[in-house]
Design an enzyme around this catalytic site. Structure first.
Site, PDB file in Angstrom:
ATOM      1  N   TYR A   1       0.828  -1.221   0.000  1.00 17.87           N
ATOM      2  CA  TYR A   1       0.000   0.000   0.000  1.00 17.87           C
ATOM      3  C   TYR A   1       0.866   1.276   0.000  1.00 17.87           C
ATOM      4  CZ  TYR A   1      -3.344   3.333   2.176  1.00 17.87           C
ATOM      5  OH  TYR A   1      -4.131   4.421   2.490  1.00 17.87           O
TER       6      TYR A   1
ATOM      7  N   TYR B   1       3.439  -6.698  17.198  1.00 19.48           N
ATOM      8  CA  TYR B   1       3.729  -5.873  16.015  1.00 19.48           C
ATOM      9  C   TYR B   1       4.470  -4.598  16.437  1.00 19.48           C
ATOM     10  CZ  TYR B   1       3.080  -2.303  12.450  1.00 19.48           C
ATOM     11  OH  TYR B   1       3.301  -1.281  11.572  1.00 19.48           O
TER      12      TYR B   1
ATOM     13  N   SER C   1       6.399   3.367  13.168  1.00 16.87           N
ATOM     14  CA  SER C   1       4.983   3.598  13.465  1.00 16.87           C
ATOM     15  C   SER C   1       4.828   4.394  14.750  1.00 16.87           C
ATOM     16  CB  SER C   1       4.320   2.234  13.628  1.00 16.87           C
ATOM     17  OG  SER C   1       3.035   2.376  14.170  1.00 16.87           O
TER      18      SER C   1
ATOM     19  N   ARG D   1     -12.165  -2.065  21.741  1.00 16.70           N
ATOM     20  CA  ARG D   1     -11.243  -3.097  21.264  1.00 16.70           C
ATOM     21  C   ARG D   1     -10.021  -3.096  22.182  1.00 16.70           C
ATOM     22  NH1 ARG D   1      -8.941  -2.447  15.161  1.00 16.70           N
ATOM     23  NH2 ARG D   1      -7.876  -0.689  16.130  1.00 16.70           N
TER      24      ARG D   1
ATOM     25  N   PHE E   1      10.031  -1.101   3.625  1.00 19.52           N
ATOM     26  CA  PHE E   1       8.596  -1.233   3.916  1.00 19.52           C
ATOM     27  C   PHE E   1       8.224  -2.670   4.279  1.00 19.52           C
ATOM     28  CE2 PHE E   1       8.706   2.023   0.451  1.00 19.52           C
ATOM     29  CZ  PHE E   1       8.040   3.069   1.068  1.00 19.52           C
TER      30      PHE E   1
ATOM     31  N   LYS F   1       8.518  -3.055  15.736  1.00 19.91           N
ATOM     32  CA  LYS F   1       8.913  -1.710  15.268  1.00 19.91           C
ATOM     33  C   LYS F   1       9.904  -1.078  16.249  1.00 19.91           C
ATOM     34  CE  LYS F   1       6.554  -1.516  11.487  1.00 19.91           C
ATOM     35  NZ  LYS F   1       7.257  -1.675  10.214  1.00 19.91           N
TER      36      LYS F   1
ATOM     37  N   GLY G   1      -6.519  -2.937  23.708  1.00 18.70           N
ATOM     38  CA  GLY G   1      -5.260  -2.333  23.257  1.00 18.70           C
ATOM     39  C   GLY G   1      -5.404  -0.954  22.624  1.00 18.70           C
TER      40      GLY G   1
ATOM     41  N   PHE H   1       1.588   7.812  11.216  1.00 19.66           N
ATOM     42  CA  PHE H   1       0.387   7.779  12.049  1.00 19.66           C
ATOM     43  C   PHE H   1      -0.648   6.885  11.336  1.00 19.66           C
ATOM     44  CE2 PHE H   1       1.269   9.992  15.953  1.00 19.66           C
ATOM     45  CZ  PHE H   1       2.605  10.253  15.720  1.00 19.66           C
ATOM     46  N   ASN H   2      -1.814   7.363  10.970  1.00 21.21           N
ATOM     47  CA  ASN H   2      -2.792   6.428  10.378  1.00 21.21           C
ATOM     48  C   ASN H   2      -3.008   6.728   8.894  1.00 21.21           C
ATOM     49  OD1 ASN H   2      -3.258   6.214  13.322  1.00 21.21           O
ATOM     50  ND2 ASN H   2      -4.909   4.851  12.704  1.00 21.21           N
TER      51      ASN H   2
HETATM   52  P1  NAD Z   1       1.632  -3.696   3.064  1.00 19.96           P
HETATM   53  O1  NAD Z   1       1.392  -5.015   3.689  1.00 19.96           O
HETATM   54  O2  NAD Z   1       0.674  -3.222   2.029  1.00 19.96           O
HETATM   55  O3  NAD Z   1       3.114  -3.626   2.466  1.00 19.96           O
HETATM   56  C1  NAD Z   1       4.182  -4.375   2.995  1.00 19.96           C
HETATM   57  C2  NAD Z   1       4.782  -5.157   1.845  1.00 19.96           C
HETATM   58  O4  NAD Z   1       5.885  -5.914   2.332  1.00 19.96           O
HETATM   59  C3  NAD Z   1       3.786  -6.132   1.208  1.00 19.96           C
HETATM   60  O5  NAD Z   1       3.784  -5.938  -0.186  1.00 19.96           O
HETATM   61  C4  NAD Z   1       4.352  -7.504   1.590  1.00 19.96           C
HETATM   62  O6  NAD Z   1       4.073  -8.474   0.598  1.00 19.96           O
HETATM   63  C5  NAD Z   1       5.819  -7.189   1.724  1.00 19.96           C
HETATM   64  N1  NAD Z   1       6.565  -8.104   2.580  1.00 19.96           N
HETATM   65  C6  NAD Z   1       6.323  -8.460   3.869  1.00 19.96           C
HETATM   66  N2  NAD Z   1       7.267  -9.304   4.304  1.00 19.96           N
HETATM   67  C7  NAD Z   1       8.124  -9.489   3.282  1.00 19.96           C
HETATM   68  C8  NAD Z   1       9.298 -10.268   3.108  1.00 19.96           C
HETATM   69  N3  NAD Z   1       9.781 -11.048   4.090  1.00 19.96           N
HETATM   70  N4  NAD Z   1       9.945 -10.227   1.927  1.00 19.96           N
HETATM   71  C9  NAD Z   1       9.462  -9.470   0.912  1.00 19.96           C
HETATM   72  N5  NAD Z   1       8.348  -8.705   1.008  1.00 19.96           N
HETATM   73  C10 NAD Z   1       7.699  -8.728   2.190  1.00 19.96           C
HETATM   74  O7  NAD Z   1       1.725  -2.624   4.250  1.00 19.96           O
HETATM   75  P2  NAD Z   1       1.835  -1.044   4.174  1.00 19.96           P
HETATM   76  O8  NAD Z   1       0.617  -0.499   4.800  1.00 19.96           O
HETATM   77  O9  NAD Z   1       2.245  -0.611   2.828  1.00 19.96           O
HETATM   78  O10 NAD Z   1       3.015  -0.827   5.208  1.00 19.96           O
HETATM   79  C11 NAD Z   1       4.374  -0.696   4.807  1.00 19.96           C
HETATM   80  C12 NAD Z   1       5.238  -0.605   6.039  1.00 19.96           C
HETATM   81  O11 NAD Z   1       4.800   0.503   6.829  1.00 19.96           O
HETATM   82  C13 NAD Z   1       5.143  -1.833   6.943  1.00 19.96           C
HETATM   83  O12 NAD Z   1       6.421  -2.090   7.481  1.00 19.96           O
HETATM   84  C14 NAD Z   1       4.209  -1.390   8.038  1.00 19.96           C
HETATM   85  O13 NAD Z   1       4.444  -2.064   9.243  1.00 19.96           O
HETATM   86  C15 NAD Z   1       4.553   0.078   8.158  1.00 19.96           C
HETATM   87  N6  NAD Z   1       3.461   0.871   8.724  1.00 19.96           N
HETATM   88  C16 NAD Z   1       2.226   0.814   8.153  1.00 19.96           C
HETATM   89  C17 NAD Z   1       1.180   1.531   8.712  1.00 19.96           C
HETATM   90  C18 NAD Z   1      -0.210   1.435   8.154  1.00 19.96           C
HETATM   91  O14 NAD Z   1      -1.154   1.769   8.857  1.00 19.96           O
HETATM   92  N7  NAD Z   1      -0.406   1.008   6.918  1.00 19.96           N
HETATM   93  C19 NAD Z   1       1.418   2.343   9.824  1.00 19.96           C
HETATM   94  C20 NAD Z   1       2.710   2.393  10.371  1.00 19.96           C
HETATM   95  C21 NAD Z   1       3.734   1.649   9.804  1.00 19.96           C
HETATM   96  C1  WQD Z   2      -8.567   3.379  14.057  1.00 23.45           C
HETATM   97  C2  WQD Z   2      -9.727   3.669  14.981  1.00 23.45           C
HETATM   98  C3  WQD Z   2     -10.436   1.785  16.305  1.00 23.45           C
HETATM   99  C4  WQD Z   2     -11.930  -0.677  13.026  1.00 23.45           C
HETATM  100  C5  WQD Z   2      -3.240   0.622  13.692  1.00 23.45           C
HETATM  101  C6  WQD Z   2      -1.982   0.113  14.344  1.00 23.45           C
HETATM  102  C7  WQD Z   2      -0.875   1.124  14.253  1.00 23.45           C
HETATM  103  C8  WQD Z   2      -0.667   1.567  12.804  1.00 23.45           C
HETATM  104  C9  WQD Z   2      -1.960   1.963  12.135  1.00 23.45           C
HETATM  105  C10 WQD Z   2       0.252  -0.174  11.372  1.00 23.45           C
HETATM  106  C11 WQD Z   2      -9.565   3.031  16.363  1.00 23.45           C
HETATM  107  C12 WQD Z   2     -11.524   2.224  15.345  1.00 23.45           C
HETATM  108  C13 WQD Z   2     -11.375   0.349  13.751  1.00 23.45           C
HETATM  109  C14 WQD Z   2     -13.316  -0.973  13.193  1.00 23.45           C
HETATM  110  C15 WQD Z   2     -13.487   0.853  14.754  1.00 23.45           C
HETATM  111  N1  WQD Z   2      -0.079   0.524  12.121  1.00 23.45           N
HETATM  112  N2  WQD Z   2     -12.136   1.107  14.594  1.00 23.45           N
HETATM  113  N3  WQD Z   2     -14.032  -0.176  14.044  1.00 23.45           N
HETATM  114  O1  WQD Z   2      -5.558   0.961  15.755  1.00 23.45           O
HETATM  115  O2  WQD Z   2      -5.203   3.426  15.343  1.00 23.45           O
HETATM  116  O3  WQD Z   2      -3.641   1.809  14.378  1.00 23.45           O
HETATM  117  O4  WQD Z   2      -2.969   0.956  12.322  1.00 23.45           O
HETATM  118  O5  WQD Z   2       0.943  -0.696  10.702  1.00 23.45           O
HETATM  119  O6  WQD Z   2       0.272   0.536  14.762  1.00 23.45           O
HETATM  120  O7  WQD Z   2      -2.254  -0.154  15.713  1.00 23.45           O
HETATM  121  O8  WQD Z   2      -5.901   1.946  13.440  1.00 23.45           O
HETATM  122  O9  WQD Z   2      -7.560   1.716  11.665  1.00 23.45           O
HETATM  123  O10 WQD Z   2      -7.297  -0.164  13.330  1.00 23.45           O
HETATM  124  O11 WQD Z   2      -8.308   1.973  14.069  1.00 23.45           O
HETATM  125  O12 WQD Z   2     -14.163   1.524  15.509  1.00 23.45           O
HETATM  126  O13 WQD Z   2     -13.858  -1.910  12.584  1.00 23.45           O
HETATM  127  O14 WQD Z   2     -10.906   3.064  14.418  1.00 23.45           O
HETATM  128  O15 WQD Z   2     -10.974   1.434  17.551  1.00 23.45           O
HETATM  129  O16 WQD Z   2     -10.112   3.929  17.277  1.00 23.45           O
HETATM  130  P1  WQD Z   2      -5.127   2.023  14.871  1.00 23.45           P
HETATM  131  P2  WQD Z   2      -7.267   1.299  13.053  1.00 23.45           P
END
Ligand code: NAD
Ligand code: WQD
Length: 340
Positions: free
Chosen positions: A12, A150, A125, A294, A81, A154, A296, A179-180
């Site tokens: 993503y 998770y 994160s 939920r 990523f 990080k 956590g 953030f989100n």
């Molecule tokens: P995503 O799952 O869409 O992208 C991660 C990619 O890494 C995927 O394409 C997956 O196939 C690939 N991947 C995982 N393990 C692998 C491996 N061992 N070898 C090769 N490829 C591998 O997730 P995203 O939302 O794009 O997130 C990217 C990064 O950002 C992640 O590290 C995630 O933890 C971090 N992050 C995401 C969020 C969020 O809310 N989306 C928030 C904070 C941090």
């Molecule tokens: C957002 C808000 C829920 C689903 C998570 C990871 C964080 C980061 C981003 C990833 C919260 C509420 C959600 C639902 C709801 N990481 N909610 N009904 O929990 O803030 O953060 O994603 O890589 O590390 O913890 O994001 O989108 O899950 O929730 O009410 O069906 O929406 O309670 O308040 P969160 P979220």
């Protein structure tokens, strides 16, 4: 043209970042095992940008394959990523999370050392602030106690990068604390494509709107916030992607840096505000009920985003309306994600 290696770049955030890097004139090389993504997503990046992207299917933990990639391409910087990111699943399968997330990091650092690549940006994160720190979070705060494996991966990876940078005075590291992220590219060609039941709010809201899920449960309305539902710092994924471009510009133009940046808007919105805004801008109903909290979840989570503006010259430009409109545009054009 500097070459940027995106480990896990088919996902993503990686695909949106690839688009912005290409638009900014960088060459992008992607490696992914498609555990949570598909090659189709990278083809869409090519469609949006009109440029071809070198794509390798590999596990990032495979040092041999990484060495092949590094020897075929003169890589200037890495963005890491590649990780597993489902909080609930990490509680069920902690070993899998530690194994994947930490080993990808170690393999990248080992290979970078072998090939003398000295710049890495890491997808961290806001979760590393844990439960103790007061909002808004600033980068100078100590990492807190995480609420799930998770989050701990990080925090541990941040520590690994800090130790590696302390030992190698030529290694530059930027830890980006997201953030989100929500929303999608305005073309509607790329977006978030969760497998199975979405864990995160916005994909759930979109899937209810498109008729794939019946009803959203809002987790708790008795929090100490203005409307009782949790507040978060939602950031448009394209703004987030542009933050990576600024971080790449910065890391490549400084001899050496070790920095942490929050990537958020600094403005919290509640779950109810997200649902209301989504319904309003898209003129569509999102069935929802209020349910139990939920485990956590924190009541509030938002950034102080001053440092990224001061040092990188980055700030967000998109509104909550943009985030809701673009999420819906992606969802309605791709009801089954990349599986068409
Ligand atoms: P995503 O799952 O869409 O992208 C991660 C990619 O890494 C995927 O394409 C997956 O196939 C690939 N991947 C995982 N393990 C692998 C491996 N061992 N070898 C090769 N490829 C591998 O997730 P995203 O939302 O794009 O997130 C990217 C990064 O950002 C992640 O590290 C995630 O933890 C971090 N992050 C995401 C969020 C969020 O809310 N989306 C928030 C904070 C941090
Ligand atoms: C957002 C808000 C829920 C689903 C998570 C990871 C964080 C980061 C981003 C990833 C919260 C509420 C959600 C639902 C709801 N990481 N909610 N009904 O929990 O803030 O953060 O994603 O890589 O590390 O913890 O994001 O989108 O899950 O929730 O009410 O069906 O929406 O309670 O308040 P969160 P979220």
């Amino acid at each position: 043209m500097a070459k940027i290696f995106l480990a896990g770049g088919a996902g993503y955030i990686g695909t949106h970042t690839a688009v912005e890097l290409i638009n900014a004139g960088y060459e992008v090389i992607i490696a992914d095992n498609f555990y949570n993504s598909s090659p189709e997503a990278v083809q869409r990046v090519e469609k949006i940008t009109g440029k071809s992207v070198k794509l390798y299917e590999t596990d990032i933990r495979d040092n041999k394959k990484l060495e092949e990639i590094f020897s075929e391409n003169n890589i200037d910087a890495v963005i890491h990523f590649a990780g597993l990111k489902a909080v609930g699943e990490s509680v069920q399968k902690p070993v899998m999370y530690y194994r994947n997330n930490i080993d990808t990091t170690l393999s990248l650092l080992e290979t970078m050392e072998k090939f003398n690549v000295k710049n890495i940006i890491f997808s961290s994160s806001a979760t590393v602030y844990g439960e103790e720190n007061p909002v808004p979070y600033t980068e100078t705060m100590k990492r807190g106690v995480c609420t799930n494996p998770y989050g701990w991966t990080k925090a541990m990876m941040e520590q690994i990068f800090e130790d590696a940078a302390a030992a190698d005075k030529k290694l530059s590291v930027i830890l980006l604390r997201y953030f989100n992220p929500i929303g999608a590219h305005e073309s509607g060609l790329i977006g978030e494509d969760p497998q199975g039941i979405p864990n995160n709010l916005m994909p759930y809201v979109s899937q209810v709107a498109v008729g794939k899920r019946e009803c959203l449960t809002i987790f708790g309305n008795d929090y100490p916030t203005h409307d009782g539902t949790c507040t978060r710092d939602y950031i448009h994924v394209v703004d987030l992607a542009k933050g990576h471009v600024k971080a790449i510009d910065y890391i490549l133009s400084n001899d050496r840096c070790v920095e942490i940046f929050n990537l958020g808007t600094g403005v919290p919105y509640s779950v109810t505000e997200i649902v209301d805004t989504f319904e309003k801008v898209n003129n569509i109903k999102v069935n929802h009920v209020y349910g139990a909290r939920r485990a956590g979840d924190l009541a509030e989570c938002y950034a102080n985003a001053d440092k990224a503006l001061r040092v990188l010259g980055w700030k967000t430009g998109k509104t909550l309306e943009d985030m809701c409109r673009d999420s819906w545009n992606w969802q309605k054009n791709n009801p089954d994600g990349y599986n068409k």
